[in-house]
Design a protein around this motif. Structure first.
Motif, PDB file in Angstrom:
ATOM      1  N   TYR A   1       2.033  32.929  23.550  1.00  0.00           N
ATOM      2  CA  TYR A   1       0.940  33.907  23.428  1.00  0.00           C
ATOM      3  C   TYR A   1       1.032  34.940  24.534  1.00  0.00           C
ATOM      4  O   TYR A   1       1.712  34.722  25.502  1.00  0.00           O
ATOM      5  CB  TYR A   1      -0.422  33.233  23.477  1.00  0.00           C
ATOM      6  CG  TYR A   1      -0.659  32.351  24.655  1.00  0.00           C
ATOM      7  CD1 TYR A   1      -1.100  32.879  25.882  1.00  0.00           C
ATOM      8  CD2 TYR A   1      -0.418  30.987  24.578  1.00  0.00           C
ATOM      9  CE1 TYR A   1      -1.316  32.063  26.978  1.00  0.00           C
ATOM     10  CE2 TYR A   1      -0.630  30.175  25.660  1.00  0.00           C
ATOM     11  CZ  TYR A   1      -1.077  30.712  26.852  1.00  0.00           C
ATOM     12  OH  TYR A   1      -1.279  29.906  27.929  1.00  0.00           O
TER      13      TYR A   1
ATOM     14  N   ASP B   1     -13.183  28.951  25.932  1.00  0.00           N
ATOM     15  CA  ASP B   1     -13.023  30.014  24.934  1.00  0.00           C
ATOM     16  C   ASP B   1     -12.620  31.300  25.651  1.00  0.00           C
ATOM     17  O   ASP B   1     -13.419  31.892  26.372  1.00  0.00           O
ATOM     18  CB  ASP B   1     -14.362  30.186  24.193  1.00  0.00           C
ATOM     19  CG  ASP B   1     -14.307  31.270  23.134  1.00  0.00           C
ATOM     20  OD1 ASP B   1     -13.248  31.904  22.960  1.00  0.00           O
ATOM     21  OD2 ASP B   1     -15.340  31.491  22.471  1.00  0.00           O
ATOM     22  N   THR B   2     -11.357  31.684  25.424  1.00  0.00           N
ATOM     23  CA  THR B   2     -10.896  32.939  26.012  1.00  0.00           C
ATOM     24  C   THR B   2     -10.659  33.982  24.919  1.00  0.00           C
ATOM     25  O   THR B   2     -10.023  35.005  25.169  1.00  0.00           O
ATOM     26  CB  THR B   2      -9.588  32.729  26.814  1.00  0.00           C
ATOM     27  OG1 THR B   2      -8.568  32.279  25.920  1.00  0.00           O
ATOM     28  CG2 THR B   2      -9.771  31.720  27.923  1.00  0.00           C
TER      29      THR B   2
ATOM     30  N   HIS C   1      -8.789  33.520  22.304  1.00  0.00           N
ATOM     31  CA  HIS C   1      -7.424  33.435  21.786  1.00  0.00           C
ATOM     32  C   HIS C   1      -7.120  31.953  21.560  1.00  0.00           C
ATOM     33  O   HIS C   1      -6.979  31.185  22.514  1.00  0.00           O
ATOM     34  CB  HIS C   1      -6.462  34.042  22.806  1.00  0.00           C
ATOM     35  CG  HIS C   1      -5.070  34.217  22.293  1.00  0.00           C
ATOM     36  ND1 HIS C   1      -4.224  33.152  22.102  1.00  0.00           N
ATOM     37  CD2 HIS C   1      -4.373  35.320  21.942  1.00  0.00           C
ATOM     38  CE1 HIS C   1      -3.066  33.610  21.650  1.00  0.00           C
ATOM     39  NE2 HIS C   1      -3.137  34.916  21.542  1.00  0.00           N
ATOM     40  N   ASP C   2      -7.017  31.555  20.278  1.00  0.00           N
ATOM     41  CA  ASP C   2      -6.927  30.132  19.938  1.00  0.00           C
ATOM     42  C   ASP C   2      -5.754  29.417  20.601  1.00  0.00           C
ATOM     43  O   ASP C   2      -5.900  28.315  21.126  1.00  0.00           O
ATOM     44  CB  ASP C   2      -6.830  29.961  18.415  1.00  0.00           C
ATOM     45  CG  ASP C   2      -8.146  30.307  17.737  1.00  0.00           C
ATOM     46  OD1 ASP C   2      -9.162  30.388  18.456  1.00  0.00           O
ATOM     47  OD2 ASP C   2      -8.151  30.501  16.500  1.00  0.00           O
ATOM     48  N   LYS C   3      -4.563  30.032  20.551  1.00  0.00           N
ATOM     49  CA  LYS C   3      -3.381  29.361  21.096  1.00  0.00           C
ATOM     50  C   LYS C   3      -3.511  29.169  22.602  1.00  0.00           C
ATOM     51  O   LYS C   3      -3.151  28.127  23.150  1.00  0.00           O
ATOM     52  CB  LYS C   3      -2.114  30.162  20.776  1.00  0.00           C
ATOM     53  CG  LYS C   3      -1.641  29.974  19.350  1.00  0.00           C
ATOM     54  CD  LYS C   3      -0.249  30.537  19.162  1.00  0.00           C
ATOM     55  CE  LYS C   3       0.303  30.142  17.798  1.00  0.00           C
ATOM     56  NZ  LYS C   3       1.695  30.555  17.626  1.00  0.00           N
ATOM     57  N   ARG C   4      -4.026  30.195  23.268  1.00  0.00           N
ATOM     58  CA  ARG C   4      -4.214  30.066  24.718  1.00  0.00           C
ATOM     59  C   ARG C   4      -5.262  28.994  25.018  1.00  0.00           C
ATOM     60  O   ARG C   4      -5.100  28.197  25.937  1.00  0.00           O
ATOM     61  CB  ARG C   4      -4.639  31.409  25.321  1.00  0.00           C
ATOM     62  CG  ARG C   4      -4.858  31.320  26.837  1.00  0.00           C
ATOM     63  CD  ARG C   4      -5.006  32.677  27.458  1.00  0.00           C
ATOM     64  NE  ARG C   4      -6.064  33.442  26.823  1.00  0.00           N
ATOM     65  CZ  ARG C   4      -6.021  34.755  26.644  1.00  0.00           C
ATOM     66  NH1 ARG C   4      -5.000  35.450  27.060  1.00  0.00           N
ATOM     67  NH2 ARG C   4      -7.030  35.380  26.052  1.00  0.00           N
ATOM     68  N   ASP C   5      -6.329  28.943  24.206  1.00  0.00           N
ATOM     69  CA  ASP C   5      -7.363  27.924  24.433  1.00  0.00           C
ATOM     70  C   ASP C   5      -6.786  26.525  24.292  1.00  0.00           C
ATOM     71  O   ASP C   5      -7.126  25.617  25.055  1.00  0.00           O
ATOM     72  CB  ASP C   5      -8.529  28.127  23.460  1.00  0.00           C
ATOM     73  CG  ASP C   5      -9.287  29.417  23.742  1.00  0.00           C
ATOM     74  OD1 ASP C   5      -9.100  29.975  24.842  1.00  0.00           O
ATOM     75  OD2 ASP C   5     -10.033  29.876  22.860  1.00  0.00           O
TER      76      ASP C   5
END
Lengths: 280, 187
Positions: free
Chosen positions: A280, B76-77, B79-83
């Motif tokens: 990402y 929760d930032t 961005h799902d992948k980063r989370d």
């Protein structure tokens, strides 16, 4: 220097590979367990760089580091104490199952009963399978280290793709060490059956490390559990391949390449399926 | 007589603390957010979507205590992948350590206003003292529910490496700025 040592590829590839190769060359004339002590030294240094020397609080990942190190000591010294093959298999499997419980029990008990049952059945089956199949190839260095290298590489890359670089780096460090031991054998070993330490207890680290790191990537991160199935088939594929070649180099290539392809296919599959949390 | 008065005053001190009004955090008006440097380029922000807490507060006796529990997996930032990565063993290890807690141990006052709260912040099972500066605190009757409500805004900074969250250092910043806004209803 510190900046260089902080780089993941240095921590989990260059350093363990070099340490294992030097360890193997240094010890091979002194003990049949040279390859195990070489892996021990390499993993100790790599884990120190990746995790640091701190073990409090004792997280699951830190438990895995300690258990893999312990398994390497047991692998080196165990065959002296337990010599009978069947007993070795039983001891090895029992230690693997105990290790799973030590790492995951506290977390697994928070899950639903069905999930606990599935985890236990899957984890125990994985330990029993890898114990049996690695025992079958333990007296052939090309197959043993080729399978160990590919299985740990697949576990490491899958764990990294499944959202934990920490778990991935630990598996990759052991994979690099196995590669170094295999290279050491290619350069110096004897063709045919070797005089290296073999038997179930000797192969305990090759069972324990991928099982614990793979399950941790499933439980603590988000690696799909079914990714472990093709990875677990790597030692079987290695065993089924023709291995009676004269050239040690060719034997090591034949023993490593198919497992390597399976490992890379699994990683590609995880990447494509959207389970990957990296990039990402 | 003077001594008796002093002793009587001292004897009531613990009761003053005990008599501090107790409040429960309203999850719909409580926010825990953070900001961290990203590779030296920009500031990355995030928040936690689930938290609970309680507040004991009595400005007349200058006593206060705060307890906040944060669900680590609710990070929760945007961005799902980063989370997912932030929940993994590389950062918060949310499966093994599902809760981040802050529990106050001492307070400082500016007149009758709470100025700062020092307490133990626990992340990844590691507890370290952290001081939060209280930038605003107000109590009164809620205009709609007519219940007594207290709310405060607090800020602080921590070094994530102090808690063993070392992944990505030094590229991803070590210093993490915390903002806590809490509204709590009197029990």
């Amino acid at each position: 220097m510190e900046q260089i040592l902080n780089r993941p590829e240095i921590q989990s590839a260059v350093v363990p590979f070099t340490a294992a190769l030097l360890g193997y060359f240094g010890l091979r004339k002194h003990t049949p367990a040279a390859w195990i002590w070489a892996l021990f030294a390499a993993f100790l240094i790599a884990a120190g760089l990746i995790n640091g020397a701190t073990f409090t609080p004792l997280t699951g990942t830190r438990k895995i580091i300690l258990l893999v190190l312990a398994s390497l000591i047991v692998a080196a010294l165990g065959p002296v104490v337990v010599q009978q093959a069947r007993l070795q298999r039983s001891v090895s499997a029992a230690l693997g199952i105990i290790a799973i419980l030590l790492v995951f029990w506290a977390v697994v008990t928070r899950m639903e009963v069905t999930a606990i049952a599935l985890f236990l059945v899957g984890g125990v089956a994985l330990v029993l399978w890898l114990t049996w199949i690695f025992d079958r190839i333990s007296d052939d260095p090309a197959r043993l280290h080729g399978a160990g290298f590919s299985l740990l590489l697949g576990t490491g890359l899958s764990a990294t793709a499944g959202a934990s670089a920490l778990l991935g780096q630990l598996a990759l460090a052991l994979s690099a060490s196995s590669g170094a031991v295999l290279l050491g054998w290619v350069l110096t070993g004897k063709t045919g059956k070797s005089n290296q330490a073999s038997g179930s207890i000797s192969t305990l680290p090759y069972v324990l490390a991928p099982v614990l790191l793979g399950l941790a990537a499933v439980i603590f991160a988000r690696l799909p559990w079914y990714a472990l199935i093709p990875l677990a088939s790597i030692p079987l594929v290695t065993r089924l391949l023709p291995g009676e070649l004269e050239s040690r180099f060719l034997r090591s290539v034949v023993s490593t390449l198919p497992g390597l392809l399976i490992a890379l296919a699994v990683v590609f599959w995880i990447w494509q399926s959207g389970s990957s949390a990296s990039g990402y | 007589m003077k001594k008796i008065l002093i002793l009587a005053t001292l004897a009531t001190l613990p009761f003053n603390a005990l008599m501090a009004a107790s409040y429960t955090a309203d999850p719909s008006h409580t926010y825990v957010s953070f900001a961290i440097n990203h590779l030296g380029f920009s500031t990355m922000r995030g928040k936690f979507d689930k938290q609970s807490g309680s507040l004991e507060y009595d400005p007349s006796s200058k006593s206060a205590s705060i307890k906040i529990e944060i669900d680590a997996a609710s990070i929760d930032t945007g961005h799902d992948k980063r989370d997912e990565h932030l929940k993994s063993p590389d950062f918060l290890n949310a499966v093994e350590n599902p809760t981040i807690t802050f529990e106050s141990t001492a307070t400082k006052w500016n007149g009758d206003k709470l100025a700062s709260v020092t307490g133990n912040l626990t992340i990844l099972g590691v507890s370290k003292p952290v001081t939060l500066q209280v930038t605003s605190i107000n109590c009164g009757e809620h205009p709609f529910s007519k219940k007594d409500v207290c709310g405060f805004d607090a800020t602080g900074s921590i070094k994530r490496s102090d808690f063993g969250v070392n992944y990505g250092l030094p590229g991803v910043g070590d210093v993490l700025d915390l903002d806590i806004e809490l509204e709590a209803t009197k029990n």
